[in-house]
Design an enzyme around this catalytic site. Structure first.
Site, PDB file in Angstrom:
ATOM      1  N   LYS A   1      84.560 -20.817   4.239  1.00 61.51           N
ATOM      2  CA  LYS A   1      85.193 -19.507   4.007  1.00 61.51           C
ATOM      3  C   LYS A   1      86.270 -19.270   5.059  1.00 61.51           C
ATOM      4  O   LYS A   1      86.082 -19.627   6.221  1.00 61.51           O
ATOM      5  CB  LYS A   1      84.106 -18.424   4.057  1.00 61.51           C
ATOM      6  CG  LYS A   1      84.587 -17.024   3.651  1.00 61.51           C
ATOM      7  CD  LYS A   1      83.412 -16.050   3.646  1.00 61.51           C
ATOM      8  CE  LYS A   1      83.822 -14.654   3.247  1.00 61.51           C
ATOM      9  NZ  LYS A   1      82.698 -13.704   3.230  1.00 61.51           N
TER      10      LYS A   1
ATOM     11  N   SER B   1      82.085 -10.973  -0.914  1.00 59.28           N
ATOM     12  CA  SER B   1      83.415 -11.390  -0.547  1.00 59.28           C
ATOM     13  C   SER B   1      83.604 -12.908  -0.496  1.00 59.28           C
ATOM     14  O   SER B   1      84.739 -13.371  -0.472  1.00 59.28           O
ATOM     15  CB  SER B   1      83.763 -10.809   0.824  1.00 59.28           C
ATOM     16  OG  SER B   1      82.909 -11.358   1.811  1.00 59.28           O
TER      17      SER B   1
ATOM     18  N   SER C   1      77.559 -10.531   0.678  1.00 61.22           N
ATOM     19  CA  SER C   1      78.760 -11.331   0.396  1.00 61.22           C
ATOM     20  C   SER C   1      78.535 -12.816   0.158  1.00 61.22           C
ATOM     21  O   SER C   1      79.467 -13.518  -0.227  1.00 61.22           O
ATOM     22  CB  SER C   1      79.771 -11.168   1.531  1.00 61.22           C
ATOM     23  OG  SER C   1      80.438  -9.948   1.401  1.00 61.22           O
TER      24      SER C   1
END
Lengths: 487, 95
Positions: free
Chosen positions: A79, A154, A178
């Site tokens: 990420k 997210s 997330s």
């Protein structure tokens, strides 16, 4: 079976047995990426050259007969809020669009030590604030199951690239769901470890008392393997813990769940939960009973208020953490200013997106004079109460079962205009972060519209071993690995 | 909870953000909805609940300062906007 369809375990095994080389693996995954990435938009940066160099090192290790690391030759996506030495790390924000960290986050260092191959950085909601990856400053990631649908957020990019077979594993971060919610939306396994189990050093902070890094994987064993590689005390993160860590999850993962006590919080099944999701979870409960687990309803009465406490605390911490972005030393700087105040205000206003500004302002409000007691202080008291409530429940139960999201994966653009509605979709995940507990999200069904449904298993502090055991047993019954998107 | 455009602009100023009147107007509506939802926590009887500090390992959470040589200085300067000799140049901050 093509290499990109294999699990992380199968890839490592194939390299060790010399069925294919680490270079073959990287080449196969990049072929897949070049074919499917234009459809998914899951990556922000690709690292083909670095990946090939690492693969060649691994192949030389094999040739020399050396022991391969736990994640030997496994292509992994990271990420874009986790710092990677020499590789652009943007947090999907204009503020950090050209930021190149001079160091690796501890988790990245551990991945490299375990011989993993980092193939790219994934798209996300800006600064990890969002539930759909639509808050990225750069692009919208599409759900591989239906490209008109969001991948969740997210960590939407990380979930989408694993689901689409463009990475065998990925790292995400979870502040209020997330990792778990995008895993559920994309039909993969997402683990939010106990707070303190995995170092946050090098994770660009959102809500420091809630943030935790964890893996997204194709199945439960891959998830456990990744956790074994990244967990553990780090002197650079004072909240990481030395004690209570299970080093090896593999030796118990296949053991029986007979006699395991499982609680199902009734409040999580109140009105507001999609009927198809409720149906799928009831199916899981039935399966677990059939294989010998003891399942019963329990009560966790302050679930809904936890959502408010979460948004107050996380926004307050974000307003403080994001104070460092001032346009002076690094990051975006406005071109047009005539005073210091103007430089800072304009750099922040132009560099941050709408949702980030909204959260900073909500946090500033909750911490401001006159409102501090009513909002922030009360939220912290409620957090303590929620944690007590969970600890009490875990005196009598091994794990809890719940939905991940109250709604099925939604359409791109559907909730953008209404931030509160977007926040409400986090109702089943945020309390777990407030209490610092571990939880895993795993696929448990497919909706009538052909979209994945996720189940959440929650454990006591440092109870990851129990999570993996129950999740693996259920996975064997459900065989969700047979489900994959038709891209 | 009722809030005004002035309240929103004041909070923006505290947060070091500049927002236009139109943006502030839009935020008033959004914030009223969100803050009304937040008020649900005020209705709970939390009695003597005390916010607790994060659990940590026993012992001090501070570590000794250690110096180390950062070999690749170029890497450290990668993110700076401007360098003069071996100094990082920043905009004038003392007025």
């Amino acid at each position: 079976m093509s290499i990109h369809e294999m699990t992380a375990f199968e890839i490592r095994k194939g390299i060790v047995k010399r069925q294919f080389s680490a270079r073959d693996v990287v080449t196969a995954f990049f072929d897949r990426i070049y074919e499917k990435e234009p459809l998914v938009d899951g990556f922000l940066t690709l690292c083909r050259e670095e990946a090939l160099t690492k693969a060649e090192q691994i192949d030389r290790k094999i040739q020399r007969g050396e022991q391969l690391g736990k994640l030997g030759g496994i292509p992994i996506a990271v990420k874009d809020n986790i710092c990677t030495d020499g590789i652009r790390t943007t947090c999907a924000s204009r503020m950090l669009h050209d930021f190149i960290p001079p160091y690796d986050a501890t988790v990245v260092k551990r991945l490299k030590e375990a011989d993993a191959v980092i193939i790219g950085k994934t798209n996300m909601d800006e600064f990890a604030m969002g539930s759909s990856t639509e808050n990225s400053a750069f692009k919208n990631t599409k759900n591989p199951w239906d490209r008109e649908i969001v991948p969740g957020g997210s960590s939407g990019g990380s979930a989408a690239v694993v689901s689409a077979g463009m990475a065998a594993l990925a790292l995400g971060s979870d502040t209020g769901g997330s990792i778990r919610q995008p895993a559920a939306f994309c039909g993969v396994v997402g683990l939010k470890p106990t707070y303190g189990l995995v170092s946050r050093f090098g994770l660009i902070a959102f809500g420091s008392s809630l943030d935790q890094i964890g893996p997204l994987a194709k199945n439960i064993k891959d998830s456990a393997l990744a956790l074994e590689a990244i967990q553990g005390k780090d002197k650079y993160d004072s909240t990481s813990v030395r004690h209570s860590i299970t080093k090896d999850y593999m030796s118990t993962i296949e053991s029986s769940v007979k006699g395991m006590k499982i609680g199902v919080p009734v409040e999580f099944f109140d009105s507001g939960l999609d009927e198809e999701i409720a149906f799928s979870i009831k199916g899981c409960i039935k399966k677990l009973k059939e294989i010998g687990a003891f399942v019963e309803d329990i009560s966790l009465p302050i679930t809904e208020e936890g959502l408010s406490a979460y948004y107050i605390i996380s926004s307050a911490e974000a307003s403080s953490n994001l104070g460092r972005f001032d346009g002076l030393r690094y990051g975006y700087r406005t071109k047009d200013y005539s005073s210091l105040d103007q430089l800072v205000e304009r750099s922040r206003s132009e560099g941050f997106g709408e949702e980030v500004k909204r959260r900073i302002m909500l946090g500033t409000f909750a911490l401001s004079s006159g409102y501090y007691d009513a909002y922030y202080s009360t939220a912290q008291k409620l957090r303590a109460r929620i944690k007590e409530q969970f600890i009490k429940v875990f005196e009598n139960y091994d794990i809890l079962l719940s939905p991940v999201s109250p709604v099925l994966p939604f359409k791109i653009g559907e909730k953008v205009a209404n931030p509160l509605e977007m926040y409400l979709s986090d109702i089943y995940t945020v309390n777990i972060n407030l209490a610092g507990l571990p939880a895993i999200s795993m696929p448990c069904g497919i909706s009538n519209t052909g979209l994945p449904i996720g189940l959440q298993i929650i454990g006591p502090h440092f109870g990851e071993e129990k999570l993996f055991k129950a999740a693996y047993a259920l996975e064997q019954e459900l065989k969700p690995t047979a489900m994959h998107p038709m891209l | 909870m009722k809030i005004s455009v002035e309240d929103v602009r004041y909070i923006a100023k505290l947060a070091k953000l500049s927002i236009s009147f139109e943006q502030a107007q839009k935020m008033v509506k959004e914030f009223e909805g969100i803050l009304t939802h937040f008020e649900s926590i005020g209705r709970l009887d939390l009695g003597d609940a005390q916010p607790e500090p994060l659990e940590r390992d026993s012992g001090t959470v501070l570590r000794e300062d250690e110096t180390s040589v950062f070999e690749d200085k170029k890497k450290l300067f990668l993110n700076t906007k401007s360098i003069s000799d071996s100094y990082i140049e920043v905009p004038k901050i003392i007025e």
